[in-house]
Design a protein around this motif. Sequence first.
Motif, PDB file in Angstrom:
ATOM      1  N   THR A 405       8.086  -1.175  18.603  1.00 22.85           N
ATOM      2  CA  THR A 405       7.762   0.206  18.240  1.00 22.85           C
ATOM      3  C   THR A 405       7.285   0.334  16.800  1.00 22.85           C
ATOM      4  O   THR A 405       6.795   1.382  16.395  1.00 22.85           O
ATOM      5  CB  THR A 405       8.991   1.104  18.430  1.00 22.85           C
ATOM      6  N   GLY A 406       7.439  -0.706  16.036  1.00 25.62           N
ATOM      7  CA  GLY A 406       7.046  -0.673  14.639  1.00 25.62           C
ATOM      8  C   GLY A 406       7.570  -1.923  13.969  1.00 25.62           C
ATOM      9  O   GLY A 406       7.994  -2.865  14.612  1.00 25.62           O
ATOM     10  N   ARG A 407       7.548  -1.924  12.668  1.00 22.53           N
ATOM     11  CA  ARG A 407       8.104  -3.064  11.945  1.00 22.53           C
ATOM     12  C   ARG A 407       8.525  -2.625  10.563  1.00 22.53           C
ATOM     13  O   ARG A 407       8.228  -1.539  10.105  1.00 22.53           O
ATOM     14  CB  ARG A 407       7.106  -4.212  11.863  1.00 22.53           C
ATOM     15  N   SER A 408       9.207  -3.533   9.903  1.00 26.54           N
ATOM     16  CA  SER A 408       9.636  -3.273   8.536  1.00 26.54           C
ATOM     17  C   SER A 408       8.423  -2.890   7.702  1.00 26.54           C
ATOM     18  O   SER A 408       7.377  -3.516   7.769  1.00 26.54           O
ATOM     19  CB  SER A 408      10.281  -4.532   7.954  1.00 26.54           C
ATOM     20  N   ALA A 409       8.594  -1.852   6.896  1.00 32.08           N
ATOM     21  CA  ALA A 409       7.490  -1.431   6.037  1.00 32.08           C
ATOM     22  C   ALA A 409       7.185  -2.472   4.971  1.00 32.08           C
ATOM     23  O   ALA A 409       6.215  -2.347   4.241  1.00 32.08           O
ATOM     24  CB  ALA A 409       7.822  -0.091   5.368  1.00 32.08           C
ATOM     25  N   GLU A 410       8.000  -3.501   4.875  1.00 29.05           N
ATOM     26  CA  GLU A 410       7.749  -4.556   3.901  1.00 29.05           C
ATOM     27  C   GLU A 410       6.716  -5.565   4.396  1.00 29.05           C
ATOM     28  O   GLU A 410       6.408  -6.514   3.697  1.00 29.05           O
ATOM     29  CB  GLU A 410       9.055  -5.276   3.559  1.00 29.05           C
ATOM     30  N   VAL A 411       6.210  -5.386   5.597  1.00 34.92           N
ATOM     31  CA  VAL A 411       5.221  -6.336   6.120  1.00 34.92           C
ATOM     32  C   VAL A 411       4.004  -5.572   6.644  1.00 34.92           C
ATOM     33  O   VAL A 411       4.133  -4.668   7.451  1.00 34.92           O
ATOM     34  CB  VAL A 411       5.808  -7.192   7.261  1.00 34.92           C
ATOM     35  N   ILE A 412       2.823  -5.948   6.171  1.00 39.67           N
ATOM     36  CA  ILE A 412       1.563  -5.449   6.707  1.00 39.67           C
ATOM     37  C   ILE A 412       0.949  -6.598   7.505  1.00 39.67           C
ATOM     38  O   ILE A 412       0.932  -7.730   7.037  1.00 39.67           O
ATOM     39  CB  ILE A 412       0.603  -5.036   5.573  1.00 39.67           C
ATOM     40  N   ILE A 413       0.472  -6.314   8.713  1.00 36.99           N
ATOM     41  CA  ILE A 413      -0.208  -7.342   9.497  1.00 36.99           C
ATOM     42  C   ILE A 413      -1.652  -6.888   9.694  1.00 36.99           C
ATOM     43  O   ILE A 413      -1.928  -5.932  10.408  1.00 36.99           O
ATOM     44  CB  ILE A 413       0.473  -7.582  10.855  1.00 36.99           C
ATOM     45  N   VAL A 440       1.094   0.082   1.266  1.00 36.17           N
ATOM     46  CA  VAL A 440       1.466   0.190   2.682  1.00 36.17           C
ATOM     47  C   VAL A 440       0.284  -0.220   3.558  1.00 36.17           C
ATOM     48  O   VAL A 440      -0.858  -0.279   3.104  1.00 36.17           O
ATOM     49  CB  VAL A 440       1.883   1.634   3.051  1.00 36.17           C
ATOM     50  N   GLY A 441       0.586  -0.486   4.819  1.00 34.10           N
ATOM     51  CA  GLY A 441      -0.448  -0.726   5.803  1.00 34.10           C
ATOM     52  C   GLY A 441      -0.776   0.562   6.532  1.00 34.10           C
ATOM     53  O   GLY A 441       0.118   1.262   7.008  1.00 34.10           O
ATOM     54  N   ASP A 509       4.754   5.899   7.175  1.00 32.25           N
ATOM     55  CA  ASP A 509       4.820   6.668   8.413  1.00 32.25           C
ATOM     56  C   ASP A 509       3.912   7.879   8.390  1.00 32.25           C
ATOM     57  O   ASP A 509       3.365   8.283   9.428  1.00 32.25           O
ATOM     58  CB  ASP A 509       6.258   7.104   8.692  1.00 32.25           C
ATOM     59  N   ARG A 510       3.705   8.473   7.239  1.00 30.81           N
ATOM     60  CA  ARG A 510       2.865   9.677   7.171  1.00 30.81           C
ATOM     61  C   ARG A 510       1.417   9.369   7.545  1.00 30.81           C
ATOM     62  O   ARG A 510       0.741  10.204   8.151  1.00 30.81           O
ATOM     63  CB  ARG A 510       2.947  10.282   5.770  1.00 30.81           C
ATOM     64  N   GLU A 515      -1.273  12.074   8.945  1.00 32.70           N
ATOM     65  CA  GLU A 515      -1.457  12.755   7.670  1.00 32.70           C
ATOM     66  C   GLU A 515      -2.318  11.889   6.761  1.00 32.70           C
ATOM     67  O   GLU A 515      -2.220  10.671   6.764  1.00 32.70           O
ATOM     68  CB  GLU A 515      -0.104  13.036   7.018  1.00 32.70           C
ATOM     69  N   LYS A 516      -3.148  12.522   5.963  1.00 35.75           N
ATOM     70  CA  LYS A 516      -4.088  11.791   5.121  1.00 35.75           C
ATOM     71  C   LYS A 516      -3.543  11.549   3.715  1.00 35.75           C
ATOM     72  O   LYS A 516      -3.952  10.624   3.029  1.00 35.75           O
ATOM     73  CB  LYS A 516      -5.413  12.559   5.011  1.00 35.75           C
TER      74      LYS A 516
END
Length: 518
Positions: A405-413, A440-441, A509-510, A515-516
């Motif tokens: 459903t998601g992942r740690s915000a510490e990782v961008i793929i 962020v990704g 998440d925004r 959201e922009k």
Amino acid sequence: MSFEDAAAKGMVVAWHAARAPDRLAISSEQGDRTFSELNAQANRLVELLRGAGLVPGDGVALLCVNRPEFVETVMACQRAGFRLTPVNWHLTADEVAYIVENCEAKAFVADARLAAAAIQAASATSGLRVTLAVGGPIKGFASYDTLMARESGENVPNPLLGSQMLYTSGTTGHPKGVYRGSAPPASSLFAKMVETAQFNGADDVSVVTGPLYHAAPLSLNLLLPLSAGVHTLLMDKWDAEAMLRLVDQHRITHTHIVPTMLNRLLHLTPDIRSKYDVSSLRWVLHGAAPCPVHVKQAALEWLGPVVFEYYGATEGGGVFIEPAEWLNKLGSVGRPTAGVVMQIQDENGKELPQGDVGTVYFEAPATGRFEYFKAPEKTAGVYRGAFYTMGDLGYVDEDGFLFLTGRSAEVIISGGVNIYPSEIDQEVLQHPAVKDVATVGVPNPDWGEEVKAVIQLNQGYEPNEALAEEILVFAAARLATYKRPRTVDFADDLPRLETGKIVRRTVRDRYWQGEKKI
């Protein structure tokens, strides 16, 4: 020698060379090798490195594009007991130098196309006994071809299975080597892949789509088919239409790709796709990043029921799903393979019931458990008892299928490559206008995610396009290409905990909620 005995000693290529010496093992723009030629070259390199004083357990660093010498080095290390570290050549020269030194390399094989980084790395590494240049000269390096020509191609005496130590970027600081002091148990995930691939060495052809310094292309595009005696093509640089052309011309049967590649293939115009016959494809494996449901559905409609998926990482894991299963469980990445223990845990380490979203954890094996090389504090940070995580969030349904459903915000793929935001934060923060930053990704239809820097400015600076461009140029000079922010947004403030730490997930998440701006 049986196949099992050969595999246990790193001599699988020798086993195939004895039975099909003239069958092509690899082909590339830089040359081809039959199994007999590949085997002989691996033997020569073992003798060369042993002659330089290397012994089992010693490190060998490899900085090389997809070419025959890359494969020869892999095969030599496999049968000599050496610990191989392929180095990501997209990194900065400083990062390359850190890895070559940190892995305690005694030998360094480098591509002339990457000479500048190779020279810097060699000068920063104190324990090197031999440096070899492939594809042309490198200042201070010996010629790979010249020294290899002096050695015997006969099978080496006393072969000993080697190991690999690949580096993964960290959430903080330098890249980390994923090290195992002993071999782990046989992978049930690999066994499942072999079962579904149904390789036929005499007729099948595979293609390497990604750079071989990555764990997945190395293991799944190269070693898996080669171990089955399958001819494997090396792409120097991936291109969607070029891949279809190879499939058509060589009747490719097997490959591994990332979702970005699938998406780009599907975005080719119908007239381009219709030019090429892809009916030979029997096994298209994908992983390394989440695949949007609509992309996989379109791939199955086009290619047929040949698209398989796995979930895992350099550290381990083991989840797999076949095409028919996926069509009944749209969006799932599969179920754990035999013997793999997976849990969904809450923030306190408590196992959650079916349907509840939490962090995905896997149980590490009792022997062959990974650790981060010379970084016990980082090792401790990823384990909860015997379980470890790649940072992904998900749930398990009533049939045991995992949905991410998601992942740690510490990782961008991005394009199947892990990028760690704190590395980027550290560089962007050095710009005088930047008070604080949360990298962020954000959604990208082609790459899955792209890197965005959300910046809070110091007093005296006004947010505008010129400043955003200045910060992007500043970051680009300090970061490897794939880590560079593509866009900048400015924020009056950033969400924080009471301790003052930025809540990166809230920032991220925004954007994913449409959201922009922050």
